[in-house]
Design a protein around this motif. Structure first.
Motif, short mmCIF file in Angstrom:
data_model
loop_
_atom_site.label_atom_id
_atom_site.label_comp_id
_atom_site.label_asym_id
_atom_site.label_seq_id
_atom_site.Cartn_x
_atom_site.Cartn_y
_atom_site.Cartn_z
N LYS A 319 0.62 -0.88 0.42
CA LYS A 319 0.25 0.06 0.47
C LYS A 319 0.83 1.36 -0.19
O LYS A 319 0.40 1.89 -0.56
CB LYS A 319 -1.12 -0.01 1.34
CG LYS A 319 -1.97 -1.02 1.80
CD LYS A 319 -2.75 -1.03 0.04
CE LYS A 319 -3.72 -2.75 0.76
NZ LYS A 319 -2.94 -3.69 0.69
N SER A 320 1.75 1.54 0.54
CA SER A 320 2.41 2.29 1.03
C SER A 320 3.77 3.16 -0.41
O SER A 320 4.01 3.77 -0.65
CB SER A 320 3.53 1.96 1.78
OG SER A 320 4.94 1.33 2.41
N MET A 321 3.96 2.11 -1.29
CA MET A 321 4.70 1.58 -2.58
C MET A 321 3.91 1.29 -3.44
O MET A 321 3.17 2.29 -4.28
CB MET A 321 6.10 0.96 -2.27
CG MET A 321 6.92 1.43 -1.42
SD MET A 321 9.25 0.43 -1.28
CE MET A 321 9.47 0.24 -2.61
N PHE A 322 4.01 0.22 -3.78
CA PHE A 322 3.04 -0.44 -4.85
C PHE A 322 3.14 -2.08 -4.87
O PHE A 322 4.37 -2.75 -4.47
CB PHE A 322 3.82 0.02 -6.31
CG PHE A 322 5.38 -0.97 -6.10
CD1 PHE A 322 4.96 -1.88 -7.29
CD2 PHE A 322 6.37 -0.32 -5.66
CE1 PHE A 322 6.86 -2.47 -7.38
CE2 PHE A 322 7.61 -1.05 -6.67
CZ PHE A 322 7.45 -1.37 -6.72
N PRO A 323 1.57 -2.30 -5.28
CA PRO A 323 1.52 -3.86 -4.82
C PRO A 323 2.56 -5.27 -5.68
O PRO A 323 2.35 -5.78 -4.94
CB PRO A 323 0.25 -4.70 -5.44
CG PRO A 323 -0.55 -2.92 -5.46
CD PRO A 323 0.32 -1.76 -5.62
N ALA A 324 3.03 -4.93 -6.88
CA ALA A 324 3.40 -5.51 -7.40
C ALA A 324 4.75 -6.26 -6.69
O ALA A 324 5.38 -7.24 -7.20
CB ALA A 324 3.97 -5.38 -8.85
N LEU A 325 5.50 -5.53 -6.12
CA LEU A 325 6.80 -5.59 -5.67
C LEU A 325 6.27 -6.59 -4.39
O LEU A 325 7.52 -7.68 -5.07
CB LEU A 325 6.73 -4.28 -4.73
CG LEU A 325 8.35 -4.21 -3.33
CD1 LEU A 325 9.77 -4.12 -4.46
CD2 LEU A 325 8.50 -2.84 -2.23
N ARG A 326 5.34 -7.26 -4.06
CA ARG A 326 5.07 -8.50 -2.95
C ARG A 326 6.33 -8.60 -2.28
O ARG A 326 7.15 -9.58 -1.67
CB ARG A 326 4.95 -9.63 -4.28
CG ARG A 326 3.73 -9.18 -4.97
CD ARG A 326 2.99 -10.61 -5.65
NE ARG A 326 3.03 -12.18 -4.54
CZ ARG A 326 1.71 -11.90 -3.91
NH1 ARG A 326 0.86 -11.09 -4.36
NH2 ARG A 326 1.63 -12.83 -2.83
N LEU A 327 6.63 -7.51 -0.58
CA LEU A 327 7.58 -7.58 -0.06
C LEU A 327 7.06 -6.97 1.26
O LEU A 327 6.32 -6.21 1.60
CB LEU A 327 8.81 -6.60 -0.32
CG LEU A 327 9.93 -6.38 0.75
CD1 LEU A 327 11.83 -6.39 -0.11
CD2 LEU A 327 9.60 -5.77 1.54
N GLY A 328 6.83 -8.00 1.71
CA GLY A 328 6.75 -7.98 3.60
C GLY A 328 7.38 -7.73 4.28
O GLY A 328 8.56 -8.14 4.41
N PHE A 329 7.40 -7.94 5.69
CA PHE A 329 7.99 -8.24 6.57
C PHE A 329 7.74 -9.04 8.10
O PHE A 329 6.35 -8.00 8.46
CB PHE A 329 9.01 -7.14 7.01
CG PHE A 329 8.14 -6.31 7.40
CD1 PHE A 329 8.30 -5.59 8.71
CD2 PHE A 329 7.68 -5.18 6.22
CE1 PHE A 329 7.33 -4.11 8.47
CE2 PHE A 329 7.22 -3.57 6.66
CZ PHE A 329 7.49 -3.26 7.77
#
Length: 495
Positions: A319-329
């Motif tokens: 949400k803060s960058m873009f969904p296609a990044l698919r990076l979480g923590f």
């Protein structure tokens, strides 16, 4: 050989037993790829040198084949830009000629993702793509031989440090870098938790209504979910204790409840943490858009109050960058870290290393903070434009709740089923979500509603989108009610 449209030509060296010369056989292969559509009109073909290496032939062989294709009109050379398949082709491709005369056009998924009102999509049109491309290219160019072998399954150290520093300032979460684990988005985090800490049949509290895709993922992992209702103060902790006092997990969205938008009150936060300590349960805090509060500064995370080390904090950059990044923590309590690290070592959930390091620089160099600050102003503008359009143009059967944060509005609906409105809206090019699809149970008399995403909807398009939504509501209201199922035929009495 990749093409801009995803086709690939396999120019393997022609068999030596053929009587035709190599250049003729290479010509045949490329020409066939063009005629069948494997190489689309406008696609760039490799340079003669690159083709010679890939096909295992001499440079002169490729030059002769390319020259013949150019003379016949299949290829065109554009100077330093390279050599391309002619567009349009001088003759129709065989693939196009064999296609049915009137095939329905399927819109690309990326374009569908930008339909008005779709939830979960930030303002990708305002993302600093040039900055991101520069950072990503920097780390792609700096890759070393050691980077190509095996990366840390828990995530790149620089990114874990950058996330720990960011959370301490922005969310009040104090954690060491080794407590941070990088995942493939929120669903990657759920997969790690389910495999490392859960057993099939474990009980878990889940908000009702709640994030439907997360619920489906947990049920697929074998957890038994207790539907815990939410009210104006968020998750009803007392009700959760009554429903499943020995639950092993709680999945909660305390900063901005998904989908209704309220924040979990302080008394309930403290009650939830006290119960988790006593029950030995893990609280999974999904902070999916905690950066975006419209009426105040972002609320501190539930994790910031966790003196019993029972909260697993989950965040993403979708949400803060873009969904296609698919990076979480994840921020992991010490008591769960070893089990989660073992699962990560087996599953390798972290995204590619270059992307991780680019995000680390995006955070450390201040690009992230500046982007979030700009997005808060932009979302306030787009939210206001949608709210005004709804007030002026929307159906009287739609009652809008502005809420205090997040990237969507909740609109209560009367006189029509929300699922039917969504169906009609889809035909008009809109993508609202039905509130009923987020419910585990549907209490009698509970009104339906719509979730209206505004982050990806420019203010200039709000009125047109709302006008179409009003049309969809009227179409749903005018539709005949579904037929009641016929009663089964009476069985003959047994003799």
């Amino acid at each position: 050989m990749p093409s801009p449209r995803g086709a690939r030509l396999h120019p393997s060296k022609p068999r030596q037993r053929s009587a035709r010369p190599l250049h003729a056989r290479l010509y045949d292969r490329i020409r066939q790829a063009i005629l069948t559509g494997a190489l689309a009109p406008g696609a760039r073909v490799p340079s003669a040198r690159a083709m010679a290496i890939e096909a295992g032939v001499s440079r002169g062989t490729v030059d002769v084949a390319y020259a013949r294709l150019s003379v016949e009109g299949f290829l065109v050379t554009r100077g330093a830009a390279g050599t391309f398949v002619t567009s349009p082709l001088p003759i129709p491709s065989r693939r196009a000629a064999a296609a049915p005369p009137e095939q329905p056009r399927v819109e690309p998924r990326a374009r569908a993702a930008l339909r008005p009102f779709q939830i979960g999509v930030p303002a990708v049109d305002a993302f600093p793509v040039a900055t991101w491309s520069r950072l990503l290219g920097r780390h792609a160019r700096r890759a070393r031989a050691g980077d190509l072998a095996r990366s840390d399954p828990c995530g790149d150290g620089a990114l874990r440090e950058a996330i720990a520093a960011h959370l301490a300032v922005s969310r009040g979460v104090v954690a060491r870098a080794e407590q941070v684990m990088i995942t493939g988005g929120y669903h990657g985090a759920l997969g790690l938790i389910a495999r490392a800490l859960a057993r099939p049949g474990d009980r878990a509290w889940f908000e009702d209504p709640g994030y439907a895709r997360g619920r489906a993922a947990l049920e697929l992992a074998g957890l038994r979910l207790a539907a815990v209702p939410v009210d104006a103060e968020g998750l009803d902790v007392a009700r959760g204790v009554a429903l499943a006092p020995r639950a092993r997990f709680v999945f909660v969205t305390p900063s901005h409840q998904m989908p209704l938008g309220m924040a979990l009150s302080l008394p309930r936060r403290l009650a939830l943490l006290a119960w988790a300590r006593g029950a030995g349960a893990w609280v999974v805090e999904d902070d999916y858009d905690g950066e975006f509060q419209h009426a105040s500064a972002p609320l501190p995370a539930l994790k910031s109050l966790d003196d019993g080390d029972r909260v697993i904090y989950a965040g993403t950059f979708s949400k803060s960058m873009f969904p296609a990044l698919r990076l979480g923590f994840l921020v992991v309590p010490d008591g769960a870290r070893d089990a989660l690290a073992r699962a990560a070592d087996l599953l390798h959930p972290a995204p590619p290393l270059a992307a991780q390091r680019a995000v680390a620089d995006f955070l450390a160099e201040g690009h992230f903070a500046r982007h979030v600050r700009r997005m808060r102003a932009l979302y306030a503008e787009r939210r206001g434009a949608l709210a005004r359009a709804l007030e002026e143009l929307a159906s009287p059967h739609l009652g809008v709740e502005l809420g205090t944060g997040g990237l969507h509005l909740v609109a209560r609906l009367t006189g029509a089923r929300d699922g039917e409105v969504v169906e009609h809206a889809g035909r008009l090019g809109l993508a609202p979500a039905a509130l009923s699809s987020f419910r585990i149970r549907a209490p009698a008399g509970r009104p339906g509603g719509l979730l209206l995403g505004f982050a990806a909807l420019p203010a200039s398009r709000a009125r047109k989108a709302v006008s179409r939504l009003a049309q969809a509501i009227e179409q749903a209201r005018e539709a005949p009610p579904p037929c009641a199922p016929e009663p089964p035929p009476a069985r003959a009495a047994r003799r």
